[in-house]
Design an enzyme around this catalytic site. Structure first.
Site, PDB file in Angstrom:
ATOM      1  N   SER A  93       2.422  13.029  -7.535  1.00  0.00           N
ATOM      2  CA  SER A  93       1.052  13.048  -7.017  1.00  0.00           C
ATOM      3  C   SER A  93       0.743  11.720  -6.330  1.00  0.00           C
ATOM      4  CB  SER A  93       0.051  13.272  -8.167  1.00  0.00           C
ATOM      5  OG  SER A  93       0.144  12.207  -9.107  1.00  0.00           O
ATOM      6  N   TYR A  96      -2.762  -5.229 -16.623  1.00  0.00           N
ATOM      7  CA  TYR A  96      -2.461  -4.621 -15.329  1.00  0.00           C
ATOM      8  C   TYR A  96      -2.216  -5.694 -14.269  1.00  0.00           C
ATOM      9  CZ  TYR A  96      -2.904  -1.575 -11.241  1.00  0.00           C
ATOM     10  OH  TYR A  96      -2.684  -0.904 -10.069  1.00  0.00           O
ATOM     11  N   VAL A 135      10.888   5.631 -15.578  1.00  0.00           N
ATOM     12  CA  VAL A 135      11.367   4.462 -14.822  1.00  0.00           C
ATOM     13  C   VAL A 135      11.848   3.325 -15.714  1.00  0.00           C
ATOM     14  CG1 VAL A 135       9.963   4.975 -12.786  1.00  0.00           C
ATOM     15  CG2 VAL A 135       9.031   3.496 -14.589  1.00  0.00           C
ATOM     16  N   CYS A 190       6.609   4.002  -6.639  1.00  0.00           N
ATOM     17  CA  CYS A 190       5.157   4.137  -6.812  1.00  0.00           C
ATOM     18  C   CYS A 190       4.738   4.374  -8.259  1.00  0.00           C
ATOM     19  CB  CYS A 190       4.633   5.293  -5.961  1.00  0.00           C
ATOM     20  SG  CYS A 190       4.871   5.115  -4.190  1.00  0.00           S
ATOM     21  N   ASP A 246       9.568  11.680 -11.326  1.00  0.00           N
ATOM     22  CA  ASP A 246       8.284  11.584 -12.013  1.00  0.00           C
ATOM     23  C   ASP A 246       8.485  12.107 -13.427  1.00  0.00           C
ATOM     24  OD1 ASP A 246       5.141  11.419 -10.712  1.00  0.00           O
ATOM     25  OD2 ASP A 246       5.357  12.159 -12.755  1.00  0.00           O
ATOM     26  N   LYS A 254       1.348  -6.423 -12.229  1.00  0.00           N
ATOM     27  CA  LYS A 254       1.440  -6.328 -10.775  1.00  0.00           C
ATOM     28  C   LYS A 254       1.714  -7.689 -10.137  1.00  0.00           C
ATOM     29  CE  LYS A 254       0.884  -1.910 -10.319  1.00  0.00           C
ATOM     30  NZ  LYS A 254       1.967  -1.050  -9.779  1.00  0.00           N
TER      31      LYS A 254
END
Length: 253
Positions: A15, A161, A59, A85, A36, A165
């Site tokens: 998605s 988060y 992942v 992603c 996914d 990142k």
């Protein structure tokens, strides 16, 4: 690098950003292997036709991602690139309103998926691509990771988060330098607020406020705008070792 007849792995492809990238690469004549955790990735592959196959995987798992890489190499003439992603969003204050500290396991999970997962995908993809015959400019492959504007201006509650990142951002240049000897480029895209399933649970008034915070255009980003940038990175060999903000000029407060 040419997209036509080349094979790309896309993680988080069930998605959102990953799905949009898959659609754009197939439309450009490429082949894709969709990765996914959700079963919906199988439906996505069926919608895209013979150019797409799906492999469910985590992942953070070496075995899962190696299976994805192996599938990509069997799906075409070697692995040309990866658009990574997959990731999670987490919100937790260091100390909540009752004086309780943040959950350490939740912090570690966010870092494990977003940062360690990115490293896992990069290392296994790079090992496979290093065996490709060199193309134009000696190029053998390209890796595109997903960072976030939170890496630069994270908001309250985004310690986990933002840190995860920021780690993706921090890996971009050294990875590009290391992999240059193999003819593999490494880039990262740092999106702002985008229309993805991660935004589905956010109240409408919050979404409206986020849209108004974007200088221009005053709306959320569209997944295909992310995919268009990924396509440009693939086809423009001078894009290497850099993080591109894709955010309409927003700076989080």
């Amino acid at each position: 690098m040419r997209i036509e007849n080349a094979t790309f792995v896309i993680t988080g492809a069930g998605s959102g950003l990953g799905s949009a990238c898959a659609e754009r690469l197939v439309a450009a004549g490429g082949r894709v292997v969709l990765c996914d955790l959700s079963e919906g990735v199988q439906d996505q592959a069926r919608r895209l036709g013979d150019a797409a196959i799906a492999v469910q995987g985590d992942v953070t798992s070496a075995d899962d991602i190696q299976a994805v890489i192996d599938a990509a190499q069997a799906h075409g003439d070697g692995l040309a690139g990866v658009i990574h992603c997959a990731g999670v969003v987490s919100v937790a204050k260091l100390v909540d309103r009752h004086g309780n500290p943040a959950d350490l396991d939740a912090y570690a999970r966010t870092v494990q998926i977003n940062l360690v997962g990115t490293f896992n995908v990069m290392r296994l993809a790079a090992a496979a691509m290093s065996q490709n015959p060199p193309g134009d400019d000696g190029e053998r492959g390209v890796i595109i990771n997903t960072a976030s504007v939170a890496a630069f201006d994270g908001q309250v509650g985004q310690c986990a988060y933002s840190a995860s990142k920021a780690g993706v951002v921090g890996m971009s240049l050294p990875a590009a330098r290391e992999l240059s000897r193999h003819g593999i480029r490494v880039m990262a895209i740092a999106p702002g607020v985008f229309e993805t399933p991660m935004m589905a649970d956010i109240p409408e008034d919050v979404v409206a406020a986020l849209s108004q915070a974007v200088p221009f255009p005053k709306r959320l980003g569209k997944p295909d705008e992310f995919a268009r940038l990924a396509e440009q990175i693939i086809t423009n060999s001078m894009l290497n070792g850099e993080v591109i903000r894709l955010d309409g000029g927003i700076r989080m407060q």
